[in-house]
Every structure is written in C-alpha cells, then in structure tokens.
Scaffold this motif. Structure first.
Motif, PDB file in Angstrom:
ATOM      1  N   CYS A  83       0.811  -1.225   0.000  1.00  0.00           N
ATOM      2  CA  CYS A  83       0.000   0.000   0.000  1.00  0.00           C
ATOM      3  C   CYS A  83       0.841   1.271   0.000  1.00  0.00           C
ATOM      4  CB  CYS A  83      -0.908   0.028   1.225  1.00  0.00           C
ATOM      5  SG  CYS A  83      -2.042  -1.344   1.299  1.00  0.00           S
ATOM      6  N   PHE A  84       2.165   1.129   0.154  1.00  0.00           N
ATOM      7  CA  PHE A  84       3.024   2.301   0.301  1.00  0.00           C
ATOM      8  C   PHE A  84       2.931   3.222  -0.905  1.00  0.00           C
ATOM      9  CE2 PHE A  84       7.130   4.472  -0.334  1.00  0.00           C
ATOM     10  CZ  PHE A  84       7.097   5.273   0.785  1.00  0.00           C
ATOM     11  N   SER A  85       2.848   4.517  -0.600  1.00  0.00           N
ATOM     12  CA  SER A  85       2.795   5.547  -1.625  1.00  0.00           C
ATOM     13  C   SER A  85       3.486   6.786  -1.071  1.00  0.00           C
ATOM     14  CB  SER A  85       1.332   5.850  -1.966  1.00  0.00           C
ATOM     15  OG  SER A  85       1.183   7.117  -2.520  1.00  0.00           O
ATOM     16  N   VAL A  86       4.452   7.309  -1.810  1.00  0.00           N
ATOM     17  CA  VAL A  86       5.167   8.502  -1.354  1.00  0.00           C
ATOM     18  C   VAL A  86       4.209   9.690  -1.179  1.00  0.00           C
ATOM     19  CG1 VAL A  86       6.953  10.196  -1.952  1.00  0.00           C
ATOM     20  CG2 VAL A  86       7.401   7.746  -2.248  1.00  0.00           C
ATOM     21  N   PRO A  87       3.302   9.953  -2.145  1.00  0.00           N
ATOM     22  CA  PRO A  87       2.375  11.073  -1.931  1.00  0.00           C
ATOM     23  C   PRO A  87       1.511  10.899  -0.671  1.00  0.00           C
ATOM     24  CG  PRO A  87       2.349  10.423  -4.237  1.00  0.00           C
ATOM     25  CD  PRO A  87       3.159   9.396  -3.498  1.00  0.00           C
ATOM     26  N   GLN A  88       1.020   9.692  -0.417  1.00  0.00           N
ATOM     27  CA  GLN A  88       0.223   9.446   0.793  1.00  0.00           C
ATOM     28  C   GLN A  88       1.070   9.680   2.049  1.00  0.00           C
ATOM     29  OE1 GLN A  88      -2.983   8.665   1.370  1.00  0.00           O
ATOM     30  NE2 GLN A  88      -3.761   8.088  -0.628  1.00  0.00           N
ATOM     31  N   LEU A  89       2.336   9.271   2.009  1.00  0.00           N
ATOM     32  CA  LEU A  89       3.232   9.482   3.145  1.00  0.00           C
ATOM     33  C   LEU A  89       3.451  10.977   3.382  1.00  0.00           C
ATOM     34  CD1 LEU A  89       5.149   8.362   5.335  1.00  0.00           C
ATOM     35  CD2 LEU A  89       6.945   8.352   3.589  1.00  0.00           C
ATOM     36  N   ILE A  90       3.712  11.726   2.319  1.00  0.00           N
ATOM     37  CA  ILE A  90       3.945  13.166   2.454  1.00  0.00           C
ATOM     38  C   ILE A  90       2.691  13.864   2.987  1.00  0.00           C
ATOM     39  CG2 ILE A  90       4.373  15.303   1.155  1.00  0.00           C
ATOM     40  CD1 ILE A  90       6.244  13.564  -0.656  1.00  0.00           C
ATOM     41  N   ILE A  91       1.544  13.515   2.445  1.00  0.00           N
ATOM     42  CA  ILE A  91       0.287  14.107   2.929  1.00  0.00           C
ATOM     43  C   ILE A  91       0.058  13.722   4.387  1.00  0.00           C
ATOM     44  CG2 ILE A  91      -2.227  14.103   2.651  1.00  0.00           C
ATOM     45  CD1 ILE A  91      -1.673  13.686  -0.403  1.00  0.00           C
ATOM     46  N   GLY A  92       0.366  12.468   4.729  1.00  0.00           N
ATOM     47  CA  GLY A  92       0.226  12.006   6.114  1.00  0.00           C
ATOM     48  C   GLY A  92       1.114  12.778   7.073  1.00  0.00           C
ATOM     49  N   VAL A  93       2.334  13.101   6.636  1.00  0.00           N
ATOM     50  CA  VAL A  93       3.249  13.886   7.471  1.00  0.00           C
ATOM     51  C   VAL A  93       2.668  15.282   7.699  1.00  0.00           C
ATOM     52  CG1 VAL A  93       5.521  14.999   7.521  1.00  0.00           C
ATOM     53  CG2 VAL A  93       5.328  12.596   6.849  1.00  0.00           C
ATOM     54  N   LEU A  94       2.151  15.881   6.642  1.00  0.00           N
ATOM     55  CA  LEU A  94       1.551  17.216   6.774  1.00  0.00           C
ATOM     56  C   LEU A  94       0.323  17.191   7.679  1.00  0.00           C
ATOM     57  CD1 LEU A  94       1.866  18.394   3.059  1.00  0.00           C
ATOM     58  CD2 LEU A  94       3.282  19.087   5.010  1.00  0.00           C
ATOM     59  N   ILE A  95      -0.537  16.206   7.495  1.00  0.00           N
ATOM     60  CA  ILE A  95      -1.744  16.087   8.333  1.00  0.00           C
ATOM     61  C   ILE A  95      -1.352  15.809   9.781  1.00  0.00           C
ATOM     62  CG2 ILE A  95      -3.841  14.742   8.775  1.00  0.00           C
ATOM     63  CD1 ILE A  95      -4.005  14.296   5.720  1.00  0.00           C
ATOM     64  N   GLY A  96      -0.316  14.986   9.994  1.00  0.00           N
ATOM     65  CA  GLY A  96       0.160  14.701  11.354  1.00  0.00           C
ATOM     66  C   GLY A  96       0.593  15.973  12.068  1.00  0.00           C
ATOM     67  N   GLY A  97       1.246  16.874  11.329  1.00  0.00           N
ATOM     68  CA  GLY A  97       1.625  18.169  11.902  1.00  0.00           C
ATOM     69  C   GLY A  97       0.414  18.996  12.269  1.00  0.00           C
ATOM     70  N   VAL A  98      -0.593  18.960  11.408  1.00  0.00           N
ATOM     71  CA  VAL A  98      -1.845  19.676  11.694  1.00  0.00           C
ATOM     72  C   VAL A  98      -2.517  19.068  12.923  1.00  0.00           C
ATOM     73  CG1 VAL A  98      -4.186  20.136  10.837  1.00  0.00           C
ATOM     74  CG2 VAL A  98      -2.208  20.473   9.330  1.00  0.00           C
ATOM     75  N   LEU A  99      -2.517  17.748  13.024  1.00  0.00           N
ATOM     76  CA  LEU A  99      -3.115  17.075  14.187  1.00  0.00           C
ATOM     77  C   LEU A  99      -2.431  17.482  15.490  1.00  0.00           C
ATOM     78  CD1 LEU A  99      -3.832  13.373  13.180  1.00  0.00           C
ATOM     79  CD2 LEU A  99      -5.448  15.045  14.067  1.00  0.00           C
ATOM     80  N   PHE A 100      -1.166  17.795  15.401  1.00  0.00           N
ATOM     81  CA  PHE A 100      -0.454  18.217  16.605  1.00  0.00           C
ATOM     82  C   PHE A 100      -0.718  19.685  16.915  1.00  0.00           C
ATOM     83  CE2 PHE A 100       3.233  19.764  18.974  1.00  0.00           C
ATOM     84  CZ  PHE A 100       3.218  18.868  20.033  1.00  0.00           C
ATOM     85  N   GLY A 101      -0.727  20.539  15.889  1.00  0.00           N
ATOM     86  CA  GLY A 101      -0.821  21.975  16.121  1.00  0.00           C
ATOM     87  C   GLY A 101      -2.219  22.540  16.211  1.00  0.00           C
ATOM     88  N   LEU A 102      -3.140  22.061  15.387  1.00  0.00           N
ATOM     89  CA  LEU A 102      -4.486  22.623  15.355  1.00  0.00           C
ATOM     90  C   LEU A 102      -5.211  22.549  16.697  1.00  0.00           C
ATOM     91  CD1 LEU A 102      -6.724  23.986  13.718  1.00  0.00           C
ATOM     92  CD2 LEU A 102      -7.473  21.697  13.005  1.00  0.00           C
ATOM     93  N   PRO A 103      -5.138  21.423  17.408  1.00  0.00           N
ATOM     94  CA  PRO A 103      -5.825  21.390  18.712  1.00  0.00           C
ATOM     95  C   PRO A 103      -5.308  22.447  19.686  1.00  0.00           C
ATOM     96  CG  PRO A 103      -5.307  19.180  18.021  1.00  0.00           C
ATOM     97  CD  PRO A 103      -4.613  20.099  17.058  1.00  0.00           C
ATOM     98  N   MET A 104      -4.020  22.772  19.599  1.00  0.00           N
ATOM     99  CA  MET A 104      -3.479  23.829  20.467  1.00  0.00           C
ATOM    100  C   MET A 104      -4.153  25.161  20.139  1.00  0.00           C
ATOM    101  SD  MET A 104      -0.749  22.790  22.325  1.00  0.00           S
ATOM    102  CE  MET A 104       0.397  21.445  22.272  1.00  0.00           C
ATOM    103  N   GLY A 105      -4.265  25.452  18.862  1.00  0.00           N
ATOM    104  CA  GLY A 105      -4.923  26.685  18.441  1.00  0.00           C
ATOM    105  C   GLY A 105      -6.375  26.722  18.866  1.00  0.00           C
TER     106      GLY A 105
END
Length: 159
Positions: free
Chosen positions: A123-145
């Motif tokens: 199932c590995f996909s570089v675009p999915q991994l990159i998007i996942g990294v970006l979303i993971g950052g949002v998951l960490f930062g957005l709740p703080m905001g």
C-alpha cells in the motif's frame, strides 16, 4: 497497520493523559509558553476529551472507512512521533523529564514500527506518506490553536 494506529489511541487515552496529569501538565504548558493561560486540570482534560481525542478519532475513522485514504492513518503515526519529539525536546532543554515523556516513548516506538510496516507494504505511496506527514503536523498543532480559541468557553464550564 490498523493495530499500530489503534494502539496510539490506547496509549493516549488513558496512559499518556494520566502521566501528563500526574506531572501537572497544564502548569507545564503555561510555564513553557504553549498556552497564554494557566488552566485547571478539569479545563485541560476537557480540551483533551472534546478537542484532541475527537480530532484523532475523526482521522482514524476517515482511514477505517476508506482505506484509500491511508494518509489519515499515517497522520496518526506521525502525530505520535511529533508528540514524543515535543516531550523529548523539553526533557533535554529543561534537563528534567517532561510530563508525558515515558508514554511518549511508547508512541514513538509504536509509530516507527507502524511506519516501517506501511513502507514495506504493498500500500506504500510517497504522496500518501507526504500528505500524512503534513496532516500529522496539523493534528499536533491545530488542537493547540483551538484550545486557545475555545479557552473562555471551556473555562466557563470546567473550572
């Protein structure tokens, strides 16, 4: 990969939150300028139960109900790594164990194993991994905001 994702949720609630509560994480967050307000434990827990955890669950459900959206599952694993990184950074900076570091270590081990499993899978996909990294950052930062934006609402009910 699902097991790794679910395990991060299990580590977070109750183990990670318990460790942070025992270490007076609301006070720690205020002292480290993560929040402009010092909140009570009840207010802090309300933020975790009504903002942080539901956001994680939404992203897990997006992946569970459509496994083509693997980036949302990857995001949960990335969030676990970022969470550990935050606790580790402040442990080194303060020369004192950050509340949440021990359970955060379980996040990083589980998340790295989950990402390894994903990268080695069909199932590995570089675009999915990159998007996942970006979303993971949002998951960490957005709740703080959101925590800051909704401070007065939660403070009114969870003093």
């Amino acid at each position: 990969m699902m097991n790794f994702i679910f395990l991060n949720l299990v580590i977070y609630l109750p183990f990670h939150l318990f460790e942070e509560a025992v270490g007076d994480f609301p006070k720690w967050m205020y002292e480290h300028k993560w929040l402009p307000y010092h909140m009570t434990h009840g207010h802090w827990m309300a933020n975790n139960l009504f903002i942080y955890y539901p956001m994680l669950l939404i992203f897990v459900f997006l992946y569970v109900f459509n496994n083509k959206l693997i980036c949302f599952g990857v995001a949960i694993l990335i969030w676990g790594i970022i969470n550990f990184g935050d606790h580790f950074f402040y442990t080194v900076k303060d020369k004192k164990v950050s509340p949440g570091l021990i359970s955060g270590t379980f996040f990083v081990v589980n998340s790295v194993l989950g990402l390894r499993y994903y990268i080695l899978s069909d199932c590995f996909s570089v675009p999915q991994l990159i998007i996942g990294v970006l979303i993971g950052g949002v998951l960490f930062g957005l709740p703080m905001g959101l925590c800051i934006v909704l401070y007065k609402f939660f403070d009114k009910y969870f003093k």
